[in-house]
Design a protein around this motif. Sequence first.
Motif, PDB file in Angstrom:
ATOM      1  N   ASN A 199      43.578  22.818  38.874  1.00 29.22           N
ATOM      2  CA  ASN A 199      44.690  22.895  37.939  1.00 29.22           C
ATOM      3  C   ASN A 199      44.727  24.285  37.281  1.00 29.22           C
ATOM      4  OD1 ASN A 199      46.554  22.656  35.940  1.00 29.22           O
ATOM      5  ND2 ASN A 199      45.654  20.845  34.979  1.00 29.22           N
ATOM      6  N   PRO A 200      45.742  25.107  37.614  1.00 27.63           N
ATOM      7  CA  PRO A 200      45.740  26.486  37.116  1.00 27.63           C
ATOM      8  C   PRO A 200      45.766  26.563  35.596  1.00 27.63           C
ATOM      9  CG  PRO A 200      47.364  26.204  38.835  1.00 27.63           C
ATOM     10  CD  PRO A 200      46.893  24.836  38.469  1.00 27.63           C
ATOM     11  N   VAL A 201      46.415  25.586  34.944  1.00 28.95           N
ATOM     12  CA  VAL A 201      46.517  25.645  33.491  1.00 28.95           C
ATOM     13  C   VAL A 201      45.133  25.516  32.871  1.00 28.95           C
ATOM     14  CG1 VAL A 201      47.530  24.581  31.468  1.00 28.95           C
ATOM     15  CG2 VAL A 201      48.834  24.691  33.599  1.00 28.95           C
ATOM     16  N   SER A 202      44.414  24.445  33.240  1.00 28.96           N
ATOM     17  CA  SER A 202      43.107  24.263  32.607  1.00 28.96           C
ATOM     18  C   SER A 202      42.095  25.283  33.133  1.00 28.96           C
ATOM     19  CB  SER A 202      42.605  22.835  32.800  1.00 28.96           C
ATOM     20  OG  SER A 202      42.788  22.403  34.107  1.00 28.96           O
ATOM     21  N   VAL A 203      42.209  25.637  34.410  1.00 29.54           N
ATOM     22  CA  VAL A 203      41.274  26.627  34.956  1.00 29.54           C
ATOM     23  C   VAL A 203      41.437  27.976  34.247  1.00 29.54           C
ATOM     24  CG1 VAL A 203      40.783  28.039  36.979  1.00 29.54           C
ATOM     25  CG2 VAL A 203      40.959  25.578  37.228  1.00 29.54           C
TER      26      VAL A 203
END
Lengths: 293, 292
Positions: B165-169
């Motif tokens: 998940n790019p947001v949390s990563v």
Amino acid sequence: MNHPLPPTQEAPPAASRRRFLNTVAAAAGGGCLLALGAGLYARQASALPAQALRPPGALAEADFLAACVRCGLCVRDCPYKTLQLADLGDPVATGTPYFTARAVPCEMCEDIPCVKACPTGALDHALTDINAARMGLAALVDHESCLNFLGLRCDVCYRVCPVIDKAITLESQHNPRSDRHAMLLPTVHSDACTGCGKCERSCVLPQPAIKVFPITLAQGALPAHFRKGWEEKARHGGSLIGEQVELPVRGLDAPLAGRTPLEGRVSTAPAPLPPPPAAVANTPRSLDSQWKP
Amino acid sequence: MTPAARRARAHPGAEALAVKGWWRAQRWLLLRRISQLGILALFLCGPLLGGWIVSGNLSSSLTLGVLPLTDPYLLLQTLAAGHLPYQTAWIGAALVAGFYLLLGGRVFCAWVCPVNLVTDAAAWLRRTLGIRTGRTPDAATRYWLLAGTLAAAAVSGSAVWEWVNPVSVFHRSLIFGLAGGLWLILGIFLYDLLIARHGWCGHLCPMGAFYSLLGRFALLRVTASGRNACDDCMDCFAICPEPQVIRPALKPTGPASPIVTSVNCTACGRCIDVCSKNVFKITHRFDPRSPS
């Protein structure tokens, strides 16, 4: 359809339905592909590598990966900076907490702040006694380089063990090399080892002879039907199948059984009588060398 | 397209800058940047300066040691994976969900999410360089992806989307100083720059899709109350990350309300900034004012 659509605002119902279905199929296909790709990547990387240990109280790996939201609150509350979050591309699931024993072991805080910090229960709040934690299991993997196995008195892993004399004991054994010393072998006991990693961290060798692994890697298991005869015997106060006939074992009835030189054993002559005590002190081959430190 | 129109398309808001001045032509953008960077700063205070205000990350956090906040989308993934989280996570998720239900789900995207900084930069560069390559996926893909991530969690018994998940990563990478996730963000930047306009945030991101679903009853709304003054310069369409939400409010076919009611509106306020005719303003959902 060969003809382009007429330039009206509203496409005929059939065409608009077809376009809608196309769009939905493409979107659904794209969505499924992305989810599938993420799933396959996760499956490939979901086996915990041998050197990565979970924080105390962590659920079994499969449950842990369901429960952990990768917030890092446990990492923040670890006073010794033992825990870290896995980076994307690490062999540990992205964003999940782990520690490497050889780098920074767990100091086994009595109040277990990392467990208290977990908001979801990936670290089980039922763990209140840090000695009950099972982060991993130590194993003395290299008997060839362990200094105690070489007959020296290193003992460092034993000394640093927070559960000394329970998780690691020193088991005395005869040293067949010198034939006159003892070897004190560090021995791990799974019923007490928390997997904190201090033994691996402090092993004096350039590469540790004792290592801590996730329990599933370190521990074997007996088959469920397996019974240990001597335990059953003790439990029932006697053999369950009646007293057995004790048969003599050839070769073991000689006084120097097990240590007799080969040529003595193959000779057809009766075993030599033990020499008188005065002779014993002078015979280098005798069991008791009379050596005292 | 005439050269003037092309220039306007590349630099929407140029006229507003001339008419309204520096502050009023980018007020909402600056406020949004302050909000985004301020939230990052709250998280970074602890690790960089040693004074802990918020610890954790956007997935789950603890503010001043008392206020738990949890991303409801993550809670949903955890549930789908078959884990019943502790009360702390439920309370945190309820607070976050309640906040965005009230304010508007995609407010998260425009005012909080760190990926917005990256995709805004990509969109700006794409506009400025006049890049028109690539193909934009259907905007509904994100909802399918949202369903796909939850299904993948249910099938695998693990929150698999959180692996990538790019947001949390990205947020975790910034807060915890990890470098691996930055490649993922570079990928999104290039995707938005070269392949699809507003491709990630506007079409693919399942997290954005989830917050869209929370925006059904959003109080905070943009209204095109001054729509009669609109001179069809198209600046708002050029700048809006979800341009499809503007038309029903700005150019209705009937006597419709000027309030942008679409759940995909992120309430970023950029349309307000770039409009030299002051057509748009931020209001609440039940604003009774009719277009002037």
